[in-house]
Design an enzyme around this catalytic site. Structure first.
Site, mmCIF file in Angstrom:
data_model
loop_
_atom_site.group_PDB
_atom_site.id
_atom_site.type_symbol
_atom_site.label_atom_id
_atom_site.label_comp_id
_atom_site.label_asym_id
_atom_site.label_seq_id
_atom_site.Cartn_x
_atom_site.Cartn_y
_atom_site.Cartn_z
ATOM 1 C CB SER A 1 -22.449 3.774 -91.078
ATOM 2 O OG SER A 1 -21.460 4.724 -90.745
ATOM 3 C CE1 TYR B 1 -26.881 6.920 -90.670
ATOM 4 C CE2 TYR B 1 -24.645 7.051 -89.813
ATOM 5 C CZ TYR B 1 -25.512 6.817 -90.858
ATOM 6 O OH TYR B 1 -25.016 6.477 -92.094
ATOM 7 C CE LYS C 1 -27.191 3.605 -92.087
ATOM 8 N NZ LYS C 1 -27.972 3.064 -93.228
#
Length: 264
Positions: free
Chosen positions: A146, A159, A163
């Protein structure tokens, strides 16, 4: 352009909807046999049927990649069916959803669950499927990361970090696989219109007084998300980049993180 994917076999994790579905459809259209994966059997089967109805070849596996036993079982199933030439580690997200709590309040359990969903599932799939690629002398491992791994907003640190770890893992993997014929890369995606992103897109619309993000897409893209490209991304924008990295045309590309985020 013929990407040379005829006869290749690909597993796309988390491909029963959203970006993963787009990747599966594109790889199948380019001639690859695609193993569609999801947790929901009906949705997974529906994507496979969509591929078949368009003249492509698809198989399915189902299972929760945060469950070690379920992961091992579905990967054994893939290997028993002949393994794959292409592994797209797309499954991911934030365990528990994208609640905007301060980063210092995210529980450790949340961090562990998010890492299991993103990084650990990708490592498990890679470790099980790469040996077959090495034995055959050709393969592709692609991690869907991401853009927030690169420019961190003040939330969702678990998160973002998971990533970023996927990007790092892909680079290490690329070096470790040097000379085997197997490459490893990652792709950092920006804002893509999927069922999972619908809530955030509608919030963006509300912030500028629009009833629906589709009615003010250019303004949302440029003013809210501050993109250089004045539209919201679609799954196929990511799928085309994946198809290239998965192809023999990308033999000289490994250890790279390709950013597809409209110039955020």
């Amino acid at each position: 352009m013929d990407l040379g994917l005829q006869g290749k076999r690909a597993l796309v994790t988390g491909s029963s909807s959203g970006i993963g579905e787009g990747i599966a459809l594109r790889l199948a259209e380019e001639g690859a046999t695609v193993v569609v994966h999801g947790r929901n059997e009906a949705r997974t089967t529906a994507v496979a049927e969509r591929i078949r109805s368009s003249g492509g070849t698809a198989e399915t596996v189902t299972g929760d990649l945060t469950d070690a036993a379920a992961t091992a079982a579905l990967l054994d199933e893939v290997v028993a069916a002949g393994g794959v030439d292409i592994l797209v580690n797309n499954a991911g997200g934030r365990s528990g959803g994208f609640s905007p709590e301060p980063v210092w309040e995210t529980p450790v359990e949340q961090w562990l669950a998010t890492y299991r969903l993103n990084l650990v599932s990708a490592v498990a799939a890679t470790q099980r499927l790469v040996p077959g690629m090495v034995e055959r002398g050709w393969g592709r491992v692609i991690h869907v990361a991401s853009a927030v791994a690169l420019h961190q907003p003040p939330m969702f640190a678990d998160y973002q970090s998971a990533k970023a770890a996927e990007i790092n893992y892909a680079r290490s993997l690329a070096k470790g696989l040097g000379g085997t014929g197997v490459t490893a890369n990652s792709i950092s995606v920006g804002i893509i219109a999927t069922p999972d992103s619908e809530v955030e897109l509608m919030k963006a619309a509300a912030s500028i007084g629009a009833a629906d993000w589709r009615d003010a897409e250019e303004e949302i893209a440029t003013e809210v998300f501050r993109q250089a490209v004045p539209r919201i991304g679609r799954p196929d924008d990511i799928a085309w980049a994946i198809a290239y990295l998965a192809s023999p045309r990308a033999d000289f590309v490994t250890g790279t993180n390709v950013v597809v985020d409209a110039g955020v």
